[in-house]
Design a protein around this motif. Structure first.
Motif, PDB file in Angstrom:
ATOM      1  N   TYR A 492       0.862  -1.183   0.000  1.00 34.21           N
ATOM      2  CA  TYR A 492       0.000   0.000   0.000  1.00 34.21           C
ATOM      3  C   TYR A 492       0.901   1.236   0.000  1.00 34.21           C
ATOM      4  O   TYR A 492       1.727   1.413   0.900  1.00 34.21           O
ATOM      5  CB  TYR A 492      -0.916  -0.001   1.226  1.00 34.21           C
ATOM      6  CG  TYR A 492      -1.831   1.198   1.322  1.00 34.21           C
ATOM      7  CD1 TYR A 492      -3.014   1.251   0.591  1.00 34.21           C
ATOM      8  CD2 TYR A 492      -1.511   2.268   2.145  1.00 34.21           C
ATOM      9  CE1 TYR A 492      -3.865   2.344   0.686  1.00 34.21           C
ATOM     10  CE2 TYR A 492      -2.356   3.373   2.247  1.00 34.21           C
ATOM     11  CZ  TYR A 492      -3.524   3.408   1.504  1.00 34.21           C
ATOM     12  OH  TYR A 492      -4.358   4.490   1.586  1.00 34.21           O
ATOM     13  N   VAL A 493       0.760   2.087  -1.006  1.00 30.24           N
ATOM     14  CA  VAL A 493       1.569   3.303  -1.125  1.00 30.24           C
ATOM     15  C   VAL A 493       0.628   4.484  -1.315  1.00 30.24           C
ATOM     16  O   VAL A 493      -0.190   4.494  -2.248  1.00 30.24           O
ATOM     17  CB  VAL A 493       2.554   3.215  -2.307  1.00 30.24           C
ATOM     18  CG1 VAL A 493       3.401   4.490  -2.387  1.00 30.24           C
ATOM     19  CG2 VAL A 493       3.459   1.992  -2.171  1.00 30.24           C
ATOM     20  N   GLN A 494       0.762   5.471  -0.442  1.00 26.74           N
ATOM     21  CA  GLN A 494      -0.099   6.641  -0.508  1.00 26.74           C
ATOM     22  C   GLN A 494       0.759   7.909  -0.592  1.00 26.74           C
ATOM     23  O   GLN A 494       1.596   8.163   0.276  1.00 26.74           O
ATOM     24  CB  GLN A 494      -0.990   6.709   0.736  1.00 26.74           C
ATOM     25  CG  GLN A 494      -2.075   7.767   0.683  1.00 26.74           C
ATOM     26  CD  GLN A 494      -3.157   7.448  -0.349  1.00 26.74           C
ATOM     27  OE1 GLN A 494      -3.369   6.316  -0.701  1.00 26.74           O
ATOM     28  NE2 GLN A 494      -3.825   8.478  -0.845  1.00 26.74           N
ATOM     29  N   PRO A 495       0.588   8.721  -1.652  1.00 28.70           N
ATOM     30  CA  PRO A 495       1.370   9.966  -1.781  1.00 28.70           C
ATOM     31  C   PRO A 495       0.770  11.077  -0.927  1.00 28.70           C
ATOM     32  O   PRO A 495      -0.429  11.109  -0.662  1.00 28.70           O
ATOM     33  CB  PRO A 495       1.270  10.286  -3.267  1.00 28.70           C
ATOM     34  CG  PRO A 495      -0.061   9.721  -3.669  1.00 28.70           C
ATOM     35  CD  PRO A 495      -0.269   8.494  -2.829  1.00 28.70           C
ATOM     36  N   ARG A 496       1.624  11.990  -0.505  1.00 35.16           N
ATOM     37  CA  ARG A 496       1.187  13.150   0.250  1.00 35.16           C
ATOM     38  C   ARG A 496       2.073  14.339  -0.137  1.00 35.16           C
ATOM     39  O   ARG A 496       3.207  14.185  -0.577  1.00 35.16           O
ATOM     40  CB  ARG A 496       1.320  12.904   1.766  1.00 35.16           C
ATOM     41  CG  ARG A 496       0.348  11.891   2.338  1.00 35.16           C
ATOM     42  CD  ARG A 496      -1.051  12.464   2.478  1.00 35.16           C
ATOM     43  NE  ARG A 496      -1.928  11.558   3.211  1.00 35.16           N
ATOM     44  CZ  ARG A 496      -2.627  10.580   2.665  1.00 35.16           C
ATOM     45  NH1 ARG A 496      -2.527  10.374   1.361  1.00 35.16           N
ATOM     46  NH2 ARG A 496      -3.403   9.815   3.399  1.00 35.16           N
ATOM     47  N   GLY A 497       1.570  15.542   0.056  1.00 32.20           N
ATOM     48  CA  GLY A 497       2.376  16.748  -0.062  1.00 32.20           C
ATOM     49  C   GLY A 497       3.056  16.935  -1.402  1.00 32.20           C
ATOM     50  O   GLY A 497       4.243  17.293  -1.448  1.00 32.20           O
ATOM     51  N   ILE A 498       2.350  16.703  -2.500  1.00 26.38           N
ATOM     52  CA  ILE A 498       2.940  16.914  -3.828  1.00 26.38           C
ATOM     53  C   ILE A 498       3.068  18.419  -4.070  1.00 26.38           C
ATOM     54  O   ILE A 498       2.091  19.161  -4.001  1.00 26.38           O
ATOM     55  CB  ILE A 498       2.074  16.267  -4.920  1.00 26.38           C
ATOM     56  CG1 ILE A 498       1.892  14.761  -4.633  1.00 26.38           C
ATOM     57  CG2 ILE A 498       2.704  16.467  -6.295  1.00 26.38           C
ATOM     58  CD1 ILE A 498       0.945  14.066  -5.573  1.00 26.38           C
ATOM     59  N   SER A 499       4.290  18.871  -4.351  1.00 31.39           N
ATOM     60  CA  SER A 499       4.548  20.311  -4.481  1.00 31.39           C
ATOM     61  C   SER A 499       3.972  20.857  -5.788  1.00 31.39           C
ATOM     62  O   SER A 499       3.742  20.118  -6.753  1.00 31.39           O
ATOM     63  CB  SER A 499       6.050  20.577  -4.423  1.00 31.39           C
ATOM     64  OG  SER A 499       6.690  20.058  -5.568  1.00 31.39           O
TER      65      SER A 499
END
Length: 773
Positions: A492-499
């Motif tokens: 499970y991979v969840q992205p956060r804080g994409i600039s």
């Protein structure tokens, strides 16, 4: 490190290297007047009917036996003698640096150290052991200034062959019957050359067969092989018998009496103690397990003891027990003792003394990383708890953290990161299953459960939270075949804080968007491995690894998932992947000579994404290029198909090309130069492709013209074999570039090694540890 310090270190290194080179050019500097430096012995076989390749191999075999060995050299340079000379040679200086040089150097081997008569007898004996009973050897010294070598002329004569083999034993006894039956298994075959090594191996074969059938006290030295070479026509008759002085004990099989196990044995300076507490009872009417503190579950321990009371002694059971106890990874020392039983004739009592490892241990690892303009460090702390639940379970926990930054070149997005995380795992030395099934008991099967978390912060780009869970089995079928079945693999991979800067780049470089897609895959996978590369006596050896990985197949079918029609289903709020992935890695090693090998590999990866997915998730996709793949291209820089690589900013190549299919072919010639220095020449080819058409990657979909889209490169390299590891350097250039126009993909005509710009753009240097395959 400051520039001045770097220049100073380079200067010191250059001085040391130059000193070694100069000293190596005059290795006879400290030889006494009239003394000669010995450069080695050369053997020439005089045998007209012997094949050229056999003669060369025979000469090499004999030369390896000569004494003393000449001084080591690389590319003709006596580098160790150079160190010894720099240390002052025979000077008994107390200077630390000079003593260090001499200790790591080598005194010149002198001609006076050579005993020609001894070597002649040595070579004659070697040839007689191979059946050349009438061999002769003559030698002569060759002088060349201050250097000398010795030439040995060997005349083997005609080889003697086996005419007949007779087992001269009394078949009415247990011992004689066992030696004689079945006699067709003997290694001594009529028509074969006489060979002393084969005779010794035959004695070992007989002894091993007897040990498997109870003859504990028998020894290979009790076997006598008499040879009659007087029958003429260069033939011999052989008679296999038991020596008359063989002890009576060795002539009878032994049986197992009592079995005593001390799983918490403390080593003492004296002999092993054999005191058994009076209240000790047999476990399952088989074993006396002396564990008053009850640190181990007796049933689990007994499952790894193959020696059974009242059974006939067997070396197989003996070795299996030792192997299992060692591979439980719970004991520092495993000792056993077989003693004559005081209660019964021809019976052996068995004692196992098991010294435990420390129950808990902590290991700290600190790694420094440097590559091109990137530098960083990583630290990992590992904690281990052995025998966690008294059944030899191993519980592990690790935490890690790392940092990498770009210290040169043009700083760009995705250029530095901080990562940290943790993993907890437990391994059971058995198969935990509701069904009773077990592979061969020769090896310990394992059940594993691992859970991990990682946080990756790309600082100015994005952050990723990754969680993994694995549960499954690992077992060996035999020493060539391994199986690994993961019943549940969850990623499970969840992205956060994409600039905002990264989002802006995603519009022009779709690959960047794929990296930060949420990823959720779950399902079983299986890996099968076969290898016989440990069999060094074979000309052809193989390694094969095949795997099958799946995700979301049953759930996707139940929910009616369909990506193409917009019916993307979710689990726990995240769209999951649905695919079947299969891959194979096959390698062939052909031994050309004693010092050269041709190694070849083919890797095939395929997949089918459907239902809830249009392609493999990013972490499951294939890529190629780099030090272990296509060495003429940077890692992840090839494909998919004939699509053009993407760039971020001016001349800033973004190497992260992935696909759903993969084909890679490699071949490499490996040979020894001298000592620990080896070299190789290689050619690599390969690419990756997409399952579905991607308008932003034209030419990336797999088609019938995939062979015309293979990237091809080649080069040469040096390897430094230090026994415990291999340092590898490769220089490679592209031969075929798939994203060029279809009729202009072969780039041989553009190669210009003298042109600086061409070298900068095309010459790829790889520094790695270990062979690429």
């Amino acid at each position: 490190m400051r520039k001045e310090e770097k220049m100073k270190n380079k200067f010191l290194f250059s001085c040391l290297f130059g000193g070694i080179l100069i000293s190596s050019c005059n290795p006879t500097k400290y030889l006494a007047e009239g003394e000669k430096m010995y450069t080695g012995g050369d053997v020439e076989i005089h045998h007209d009917s012997m094949k050229v390749e056999n003669k060369e191999a025979f000469e090499t075999f004999l030369e390896d036996a000569l004494l003393p060995k000449p001084n080591s050299k690389i590319l003709g340079v006596y580098y160790k003698v150079g160190l010894w000379n720099m240390g002052g040679g025979p000077d008994s200086s107390t200077n630390f640096f000079r003593r260090w040089l001499k200790r790591n150097g080598q005194e010149p081997v002198k001609l006076s150290d050579v005993n020609r008569e001894y070597n002649e007898n040595l070579l004659r004996g070697k040839m007689e052991n191979l059946g050349f009973f009438n061999a002769r050897v003559a030698s002569d010294t060759l002088i060349d200034g201050k250097y000398a070598s010795v030439k040995y002329d060997a005349y083997p004569g005609k080889v003697y062959r086996i005419n007949s083999v007779k087992f001269d034993v009394d078949t009415m006894t247990d011992l004689g019957w066992r030696i004689n039956y079945p006699s067709d298994r003997t290694l001594l075959k009529p028509g074969s050359n006489y060979n002393l090594d084969v005779i010794l191996n035959e004695r070992d074969r007989i002894d091993n067969d007897l040990k498997l059938n109870g003859f504990y006290y028998f020894s290979p030295d009790n076997i006598l092989v008499e040879v009659d070479s007087t029958i003429g026509n260069h033939k011999v008759d052989m008679f296999v018998t038991v020596k008359p002085e063989t002890p009576e004990k060795a002539r009878h099989p032994q049986y197992i009496g009592n079995v005593y196990i001390f799983p918490d044995y403390k080593e003492t300076s004296g002999t092993a103690r054999r005191r058994i507490p009076r209240n000790t009872e047999k476990f399952e009417d088989k074993y006396y397990i002396v564990d008053p503190e009850r640190k181990y579950r007796k049933k689990v321990l007994a499952n790894h003891i193959f020696v059974q009371p009242k059974d006939k002694y067997s070396r197989w059971s003996h070795n299996q027990t030792i192997n299992h106890l060692v591979n439980l990874n719970a004991f520092k020392f495993v000792k056993n003792d077989f003693v004559d039983s005081p209660d019964s004739l021809n019976h052996l009592d068995v004692y196992y003394y098991l010294t435990p490892l420390e129950k808990r241990s902590i290991r700290l690892e600190l790694i420094g990383k440097t590559a091109a303009v990137y530098n960083g460090t990583e630290v990992t702390a590992n904690w281990t708890l052995r025998n966690a639940f008294k059944g030899f379970e191993t519980l592990t926990a690790s935490v890690f953290g790392g940092y990498e930054t770009q210290t040169g070149g043009n700083v760009n997005l995705n250029s530095s990161y901080i990562r940290y995380g943790a993993e907890v795992g437990i391994t059971w030395p058995r198969l935990l299953s509701p069904w009773k099934w077990a592979p061969a008991r020769q090896y310990i099967p394992k059940t594993f459960l691992k859970a991990g978390y990682e946080f990756l912060n790309r600082r100015t780009a994005y952050t990723l939270n990754s969680m993994t869970l694995n549960y499954g089995y690992a077992w060996k079928e035999n020493n060539q075949r391994d199986h690994n079945l993961t019943l549940a693999e969850i990623i499970y991979v969840q992205p956060r804080g994409i600039s905002d800067e990264y989002k802006a780049q995603m519009d022009t470089v779709p690959t960047l968007r794929h990296i930060v897609d949420p990823q959720f895959s779950f399902g079983p996978n299986y890996v099968y491995t076969f290898t016989n590369t440990m069999e060094n006596n074979k000309k052809h050896t193989f390694y094969a690894k095949a795997g099958l990985n799946t995700s979301g197949n049953i759930l996707g079918l139940i929910q009616g998932a369909d990506f193409n029609s917009g019916k993307v289903k979710k689990l726990f709020g995240t769209a999951y992947s649905q695919f079947i992935k299969a891959e194979a890695d096959m390698r062939h090693y052909m031994k050309l000579t004693a010092n050269s090998t041709l190694a070849s590999r083919i890797m095939i990866g395929t997949s089918y994404s459907y239902g809830n997915s249009r392609s493999l998730p990013y972490l499951k996709q294939y890529y190629t290029g780099g030090p272990n793949g296509l060495r003429a291209f940077r890692a992840r820089s090839v494909g998919p198909g004939s699509s053009l690589p993407e760039n971020i900013g001016e001349d800033n190549f973004f190497a992260d090309q992935t696909g759903d299919f993969k084909l890679e072919l490699n071949t490499e010639y490996r040979a020894k130069i001298a000592g620990m220095l080896h070299w190789a020449a290689f050619v690599d080819a390969g690419n990756v492709w997409l399952q579905n058409q991607d308008d932003e990657k034209p030419g990336g979909k797999l088609s019938g013209a995939f062979l015309s889209e293979l990237a091809v490169g080649g080069g040469v390299g040096l390897r430094l074999d230090l026994d415990f590891l291999i340092l590898r350097t490769d220089f490679a250039i592209p031969f075929r570039v798939p994203y060029r126009p279809k009729d202009d993909r072969w780039v041989f005509k553009y190669i210009d090694i003298r042109e600086r710009d061409w070298r900068r753009e095309n010459l790829v240097f790889n520094l790695a540890i270990g062979y690429p395959f």
